[in-house]
Structure formats: C-alpha cells, structure tokens
Design a protein around this motif. Structure first.
Motif, PDB file in Angstrom:
ATOM      1  N   GLU A  42      38.527  66.217  37.296  1.00 38.61           N
ATOM      2  CA  GLU A  42      40.192  66.072  37.201  1.00 38.61           C
ATOM      3  C   GLU A  42      40.199  64.950  36.195  1.00 38.61           C
ATOM      4  OE1 GLU A  42      43.556  67.847  38.095  1.00 38.61           O
ATOM      5  OE2 GLU A  42      41.475  68.250  38.580  1.00 38.61           O
ATOM      6  N   ASP A 109      39.807  76.911  32.871  1.00 43.00           N
ATOM      7  CA  ASP A 109      39.456  75.384  33.027  1.00 43.00           C
ATOM      8  C   ASP A 109      40.303  74.580  31.998  1.00 43.00           C
ATOM      9  OD1 ASP A 109      38.059  76.092  35.314  1.00 43.00           O
ATOM     10  OD2 ASP A 109      36.236  75.546  34.366  1.00 43.00           O
ATOM     11  N   THR A 112      44.303  74.877  32.520  1.00 47.10           N
ATOM     12  CA  THR A 112      44.947  74.088  33.561  1.00 47.10           C
ATOM     13  C   THR A 112      44.571  72.972  33.792  1.00 47.10           C
ATOM     14  OG1 THR A 112      42.946  75.068  35.028  1.00 47.10           O
ATOM     15  CG2 THR A 112      44.907  76.409  34.933  1.00 47.10           C
ATOM     16  N   ARG A 116      47.477  70.051  34.189  1.00 47.65           N
ATOM     17  CA  ARG A 116      47.686  69.132  35.127  1.00 47.65           C
ATOM     18  C   ARG A 116      47.753  67.602  34.750  1.00 47.65           C
ATOM     19  NH1 ARG A 116      43.952  72.559  37.690  1.00 47.65           N
ATOM     20  NH2 ARG A 116      42.357  71.329  37.290  1.00 47.65           N
ATOM     21  N   LYS A 119      50.962  67.032  33.582  1.00 44.87           N
ATOM     22  CA  LYS A 119      52.246  67.172  34.387  1.00 44.87           C
ATOM     23  C   LYS A 119      53.239  68.521  33.858  1.00 44.87           C
ATOM     24  CE  LYS A 119      51.998  62.777  36.401  1.00 44.87           C
ATOM     25  NZ  LYS A 119      50.614  62.254  35.947  1.00 44.87           N
ATOM     26  N   PRO A 121      54.284  72.062  34.025  1.00 44.86           N
ATOM     27  CA  PRO A 121      54.398  73.019  35.322  1.00 44.86           C
ATOM     28  C   PRO A 121      53.722  74.495  35.088  1.00 44.86           C
ATOM     29  CG  PRO A 121      56.358  72.858  34.569  1.00 44.86           C
ATOM     30  CD  PRO A 121      55.539  72.062  33.763  1.00 44.86           C
ATOM     31  N   ARG A 143      41.199  82.179  41.965  1.00 47.52           N
ATOM     32  CA  ARG A 143      41.284  80.566  41.598  1.00 47.52           C
ATOM     33  C   ARG A 143      42.629  80.170  42.288  1.00 47.52           C
ATOM     34  NH1 ARG A 143      38.891  78.948  36.395  1.00 47.52           N
ATOM     35  NH2 ARG A 143      40.435  77.078  36.503  1.00 47.52           N
ATOM     36  N   GLN A 144      42.515  78.774  42.575  1.00 49.79           N
ATOM     37  CA  GLN A 144      43.737  78.034  42.977  1.00 49.79           C
ATOM     38  C   GLN A 144      43.867  76.758  42.333  1.00 49.79           C
ATOM     39  OE1 GLN A 144      45.881  79.115  45.167  1.00 49.79           O
ATOM     40  NE2 GLN A 144      44.901  80.906  45.843  1.00 49.79           N
ATOM     41  N   ASP A 145      44.754  76.891  41.292  1.00 46.71           N
ATOM     42  CA  ASP A 145      44.653  75.831  40.116  1.00 46.71           C
ATOM     43  C   ASP A 145      45.756  74.922  40.331  1.00 46.71           C
ATOM     44  OD1 ASP A 145      42.627  76.542  38.183  1.00 46.71           O
ATOM     45  OD2 ASP A 145      43.615  78.265  37.842  1.00 46.71           O
ATOM     46  N   GLY A 146      46.715  74.991  41.263  1.00 45.44           N
ATOM     47  CA  GLY A 146      47.599  73.898  41.360  1.00 45.44           C
ATOM     48  C   GLY A 146      48.644  74.058  40.132  1.00 45.44           C
ATOM     49  N   VAL A 147      48.847  74.840  39.417  1.00 44.50           N
ATOM     50  CA  VAL A 147      49.514  75.041  38.375  1.00 44.50           C
ATOM     51  C   VAL A 147      49.926  76.506  38.284  1.00 44.50           C
ATOM     52  CG1 VAL A 147      48.031  74.950  36.638  1.00 44.50           C
ATOM     53  CG2 VAL A 147      50.176  74.292  36.296  1.00 44.50           C
ATOM     54  N   GLU A 148      51.005  76.876  37.985  1.00 49.28           N
ATOM     55  CA  GLU A 148      51.628  78.307  37.754  1.00 49.28           C
ATOM     56  C   GLU A 148      50.790  78.896  36.367  1.00 49.28           C
ATOM     57  OE1 GLU A 148      55.279  81.436  37.359  1.00 49.28           O
ATOM     58  OE2 GLU A 148      55.780  79.244  37.582  1.00 49.28           O
TER      59      GLU A 148
END
Length: 403
Positions: A42, A109, A112, A116, A119, A121, A143-148
């Motif tokens: 990250e 990868d 996304t 992130r 920032k 969205p 996946r779970q990316d924390g962003v749409e």
C-alpha cells in the motif's frame, strides 16, 4: 533467453518475464496471481510519484508521456477517477487485450492501488473486447479493493480508443474525440481531474510497486528501464505477444520471431515504416507493434488497403481527416497504377494534413503514409515503370476484410 510455453495467444519472452510471469498455463486467477507476484504494498501518492520518477516510467499506449509528470499535474485533492483505457482499437495490437484476458489482477492491482493513493473513489475500465471485459468482471468477483471498480463496454472503432474519445463514451457521449484538447488531469471524467492511461501502464505500475526502483531497473535501458510488451505479426514464423527488456534492438526481436526479410512497420497504423536494411540500431518504442511485411506482397497495394481503412475510421469532425485522408487514398491508388501525378499529389497532401486535425488520427495516418513513400522508394519506381509484378496478399490486417 527465456521462451514461455506457447499458449493459444502465443506468449513469449526475451529474458525473464515480469508482466507475463505465471501465464504459461493460461489465465491467472487471484490465487495464482498472488503466488507469482506476492502482495501489493500500500503506497502513498508521493511513493508512486517517486518510483515513476526514479525509473522514468512512461505510458505504454504510444504517446509515451511520463507517468510522474501526469501524477504531478493532478491537484492535491478532488480527483474524480482512475481510468484504464483498454479500448485497444489498433488492428494489429494484442498486448492490452492479452493482459486483461490472462492477467487481469495485475492490471487491477495497478489501477486500484493508484486510486487509493490518489484518494479517487472510482476506477473505470474501458474495454471493447468482450473476452477481455468478461475476464475483468470475473476477476472483480475475487477481489475486495476498497474502491469502486466499473467495467464499461466501448466501441471498437479506431478513433474510439483515443483518450478523450474514451472519456466521451464513459459519459454517454459519442465515441469520438472532442475538438478541445484538454488534458484529462485537468478536465477528465465528468470534467473533473482524472488519471487515465492504457492497460500496460497500470500493469507496469503494479510490478514497479512490488519490485521497487532498484530491482525494476535491473533490466532494460538506463533511461527507461524495465520490460515492454510487443505485438509481433505479419511475415513471421512466430507471431504473438513478446515481453522484452526496453531497448532491445529491433533486429534481435525480428530474429527471435523468425521474421522474413523485408520492410518493417513499427508502431502500427499511426507508426512508421523502416526499410529492409535494419543494420542501424533501431529499437521498438511507440505503441509496441512490430509487423514484418516480407517480400512476396506488393507494398504499395498493402499501404493503399490500410489507407482506405484509415479514411473509413474518420470521426468526420474536420477537413484534414474527412477530405485529406480521402485525397491520399486516391493519390496512393493512382500511384499504384503507375500515375506519376499520384506521387506528386501525395507529397502535396501529406504536407497539408498534419497539425490541423481535431484529433491525432490525421497526423498518425499521414505519418504512416509519408514513411511508406520513403521506405518503398524502389517499389514506387517499379510501379511508375509498369508495376512490381507482386500480388496484394493482405499481410497488413484490416478489420472487415478487403477494402
């Protein structure tokens, strides 16, 4: 030299593969992707900028714009989206579709992770190939990316792959570049700051984030290290997508692919022709396309077919594209029939088209045709003397068959 096991998509590598690593047995799901590449760190926006600066990373869609400068041009906040331009409408190119189809997690990868960091969205992936779009949608379910992340289907027309045309489609507009030339970093998706680049660029960012600048720079050019993907086609024994270190001499790539002697097109139908003699140290930059013509087909006839297709792909927005390309089709047709006036008119029209269009299509088409006049000088003389005696075999692919 490493040769990847051949698959239906003909993947190979000169040296150690990075983008194509782990694909010898087909598409990489999330588990195999993580086994090959490891976790994605990250990183902050500043870290991505420093990495891109350190290795001189440039966009891999043809324009070769420095990624670090694109990041620096974005405002500190309020970034609307990260856009992955997967509308690979160049008829010869296969590299971006291959990544989306076989290594979608590497591209995701890169997109996304950067979103992130910025920032942003939303990540939008514009794709015109159904198989590639299906592969990305399947990957998103893992996946779970924390962003749409949204996948948008786009048309396959040539000009529809231009960055501003992609943004227009994503907003529900026509698949053509608007006349205004505003950078997406200033006014992109919904007229808000947007980071937009092509598929391979995001895959390279994912590799760079994992390797770091030092290891990433262990291969390729000093000024722009790393690897690149090339689509090899035409009169070659082994067509397909090849990953090579940046700066690999064109002669070595052609030898690796088993190319026949003859002229070579680099950069696709907005690229340029190189003559048969490749003794000088040409490299394979640009859009990552190398097409060997061979010596059995008529070069002027091949170029005329492509000129007809390029003219048919006009967005219809400006005179240089609508009338200029049509005039050049006529010029090359007459030249192929032995009319000297065709050569003179082509030279005149090629001087009038560049720099005046609403998008890059007329400029790129003129570059392709102007380089053909230089590279095929001997063939032109034969046509003016009565013809070259060779048929038009269709070595240069054009969608929809013969034009």
């Amino acid at each position: 030299m490493t040769i990847l096991q051949e698959t239906p998509t003909s993947l190979r590598a000169i040296g150690q593969p990075r983008l194509l690593a782990g694909l010898t047995t087909g598409r990489a799901d999330l588990q195999r992707h993580q086994q090959v590449h490891g976790p994605l760190p990250e990183l902050s926006r500043e870290a991505y900028t420093e990495l891109a600066t350190a290795v001189g990373l440039r966009g891999r869609g043809g324009a070769a714009f420095p990624v670090a400068l694109k990041l620096a041009d974005l405002p500190a906040r309020g970034i609307e989206a990260v856009v992955v331009n997967g509308s690979e409408s160049e008829p010869v190119s296969r590299k971006d579709r291959l990544l989306l189809t076989m290594a979608p997690h590497l591209v995701l990868d890169g997109a996304t992770g950067l979103a992130r960091a910025l920032k942003a969205p939303l990540v939008l992936i514009a794709v015109h190939d159904p198989a590639a779009a299906a592969s990305v949608r399947a990957a998103l379910l893992e996946r779970q990316d924390g962003v749409e992340v949204q996948v948008a289907d786009t048309p396959g027309r040539f000009v529809a792959g231009e960055a501003r045309a992609v943004l227009s489609v994503l907003e529900g507009g026509a698949p053509v570049p608007p006349g205004r030339k505003v950078l997406p970093t200033r006014k992109g998706y919904h007229r808000r700051p947007t980071f937009l680049s092509n598929v391979e660029t995001f895959a390279q960012l994912a590799v760079l984030a994992r390797l770091g600048a030092h290891e990433f720079s262990s291969t390729g050019l000093i000024s722009e290290p790393g690897t690149q993907l090339l689509t090899i086609d035409g009169a070659v024994e082994r067509p397909g997508v090849v990953e090579t270190p940046t700066g690999t001499p064109l002669e070595a790539v052609l030898r690796f692919a088993g190319a026949s002697p003859g002229p070579v097109l680099v950069g696709g139908y907005h690229g340029r022709w190189l003559p048969t003699d490749l003794s000088r140290p040409e490299t394979t930059g640009g859009a990552g396309i190398v097409l060997a013509l061979g010596t059995d087909t008529c070069p002027l006839g091949e170029v005329h077919r492509v000129a007809q297709w390029l003219a048919s792909q006009s967005a219809g927005q400006c005179g240089p594209c609508v009338f200029g390309l049509a005039a050049l089709v006529d010029d090359f047709g007459r030249l192929g029939n032995g009319d000297p006036a065709g050569w003179h008119d082509a030279q005149r029209h090629l001087g009038l088209v560049p720099g005046r269009g609403a998008c890059a299509h007329p400029d790129g088409s003129a570059r392709f045709l102007a380089s053909a006049l230089e590279a095929f000088d001997d063939d032109i003389r034969q046509h003016l003397a009565g013809g070259c005696g060779r048929p038009v075999l269709g070595v240069l692919p054009v969608p929809g068959g013969t034009w």
